[in-house]
Design a protein around this motif. Structure first.
Motif, PDB file in Angstrom:
ATOM      1  N   MET A   1       0.854  -1.179   0.000  1.00 44.64           N
ATOM      2  CA  MET A   1       0.000   0.000   0.000  1.00 44.64           C
ATOM      3  C   MET A   1       0.894   1.235   0.000  1.00 44.64           C
ATOM      4  SD  MET A   1      -2.790   1.257   2.829  1.00 44.64           S
ATOM      5  CE  MET A   1      -3.994   0.024   2.502  1.00 44.64           C
ATOM      6  N   SER A   2       0.623   2.161  -0.908  1.00 42.47           N
ATOM      7  CA  SER A   2       1.434   3.380  -0.955  1.00 42.47           C
ATOM      8  C   SER A   2       0.840   4.446  -0.044  1.00 42.47           C
ATOM      9  CB  SER A   2       1.524   3.901  -2.389  1.00 42.47           C
ATOM     10  OG  SER A   2       0.267   4.340  -2.813  1.00 42.47           O
ATOM     11  N   LYS A   3       1.716   5.232   0.486  1.00 42.89           N
ATOM     12  CA  LYS A   3       1.271   6.334   1.343  1.00 42.89           C
ATOM     13  C   LYS A   3       1.072   7.572   0.486  1.00 42.89           C
ATOM     14  CE  LYS A   3       3.334   4.697   5.557  1.00 42.89           C
ATOM     15  NZ  LYS A   3       4.072   5.034   6.747  1.00 42.89           N
ATOM     16  N   THR A   4       0.081   8.345   0.836  1.00 42.99           N
ATOM     17  CA  THR A   4      -0.199   9.588   0.130  1.00 42.99           C
ATOM     18  C   THR A   4       0.347  10.742   0.946  1.00 42.99           C
ATOM     19  OG1 THR A   4      -2.215   8.652  -0.790  1.00 42.99           O
ATOM     20  CG2 THR A   4      -2.032  11.029  -0.810  1.00 42.99           C
ATOM     21  N   LEU A   5       1.015  11.653   0.253  1.00 42.39           N
ATOM     22  CA  LEU A   5       1.528  12.856   0.889  1.00 42.39           C
ATOM     23  C   LEU A   5       0.616  14.015   0.550  1.00 42.39           C
ATOM     24  CD1 LEU A   5       5.293  12.495  -0.010  1.00 42.39           C
ATOM     25  CD2 LEU A   5       4.183  11.900   2.137  1.00 42.39           C
ATOM     26  N   LYS A   6       0.615  14.999   1.402  1.00 42.09           N
ATOM     27  CA  LYS A   6      -0.152  16.221   1.123  1.00 42.09           C
ATOM     28  C   LYS A   6       0.823  17.363   0.924  1.00 42.09           C
ATOM     29  CE  LYS A   6      -4.314  14.878   3.437  1.00 42.09           C
ATOM     30  NZ  LYS A   6      -5.508  15.323   4.101  1.00 42.09           N
ATOM     31  N   TRP A   7       0.605  18.101  -0.141  1.00 45.75           N
ATOM     32  CA  TRP A   7       1.398  19.291  -0.413  1.00 45.75           C
ATOM     33  C   TRP A   7       0.589  20.500  -0.001  1.00 45.75           C
ATOM     34  CZ3 TRP A   7       3.034  18.399  -6.190  1.00 45.75           C
ATOM     35  CH2 TRP A   7       3.920  17.324  -6.263  1.00 45.75           C
ATOM     36  N   SER A   8       1.276  21.464   0.521  1.00 44.49           N
ATOM     37  CA  SER A   8       0.638  22.740   0.823  1.00 44.49           C
ATOM     38  C   SER A   8       1.406  23.800   0.043  1.00 44.49           C
ATOM     39  CB  SER A   8       0.710  23.022   2.324  1.00 44.49           C
ATOM     40  OG  SER A   8       0.161  24.277   2.600  1.00 44.49           O
ATOM     41  N   VAL A   9       0.755  24.318  -0.973  1.00 40.94           N
ATOM     42  CA  VAL A   9       1.415  25.251  -1.874  1.00 40.94           C
ATOM     43  C   VAL A   9       0.607  26.540  -1.938  1.00 40.94           C
ATOM     44  CG1 VAL A   9       2.231  25.598  -4.236  1.00 40.94           C
ATOM     45  CG2 VAL A   9       2.240  23.305  -3.244  1.00 40.94           C
ATOM     46  N   PRO A  10       1.193  27.648  -1.531  1.00 38.47           N
ATOM     47  CA  PRO A  10       0.462  28.919  -1.616  1.00 38.47           C
ATOM     48  C   PRO A  10       0.316  29.354  -3.083  1.00 38.47           C
ATOM     49  CG  PRO A  10       2.691  29.290  -0.792  1.00 38.47           C
ATOM     50  CD  PRO A  10       2.522  27.811  -0.943  1.00 38.47           C
ATOM     51  N   VAL A  11      -0.854  29.839  -3.423  1.00 39.40           N
ATOM     52  CA  VAL A  11      -1.110  30.356  -4.776  1.00 39.40           C
ATOM     53  C   VAL A  11      -1.857  31.679  -4.660  1.00 39.40           C
ATOM     54  CG1 VAL A  11      -1.190  28.093  -5.882  1.00 39.40           C
ATOM     55  CG2 VAL A  11      -3.271  29.090  -5.010  1.00 39.40           C
TER      56      VAL A  11
END
Length: 54
Positions: A1-11
């Protein structure tokens, strides 16, 4: 099972608004879906560009 990462990118707000409007008109259901597709497509382009010419 792959882990999902969360990105936090300001736009900028205007970019977020443009994306919201585009999603309402197209087949993408979420901003995340659009961004994942855009990143995947761009990585493919860049990796092809980096490969030595055959």
């Amino acid at each position: 099972m792959s882990k999902t990462l969360k990105w936090s990118v300001p736009v900028p707000k205007h970019l977020d608004q443009q994306l919201e409007e585009y999603i309402q008109k197209d087949t993408f259901k979420t901003k995340s879906e659009f961004i994942r597709t855009a990143v995947r497509d761009r990585l493919k382009e860049e990796l092809e560009r980096l490969e030595p010419q055959k």
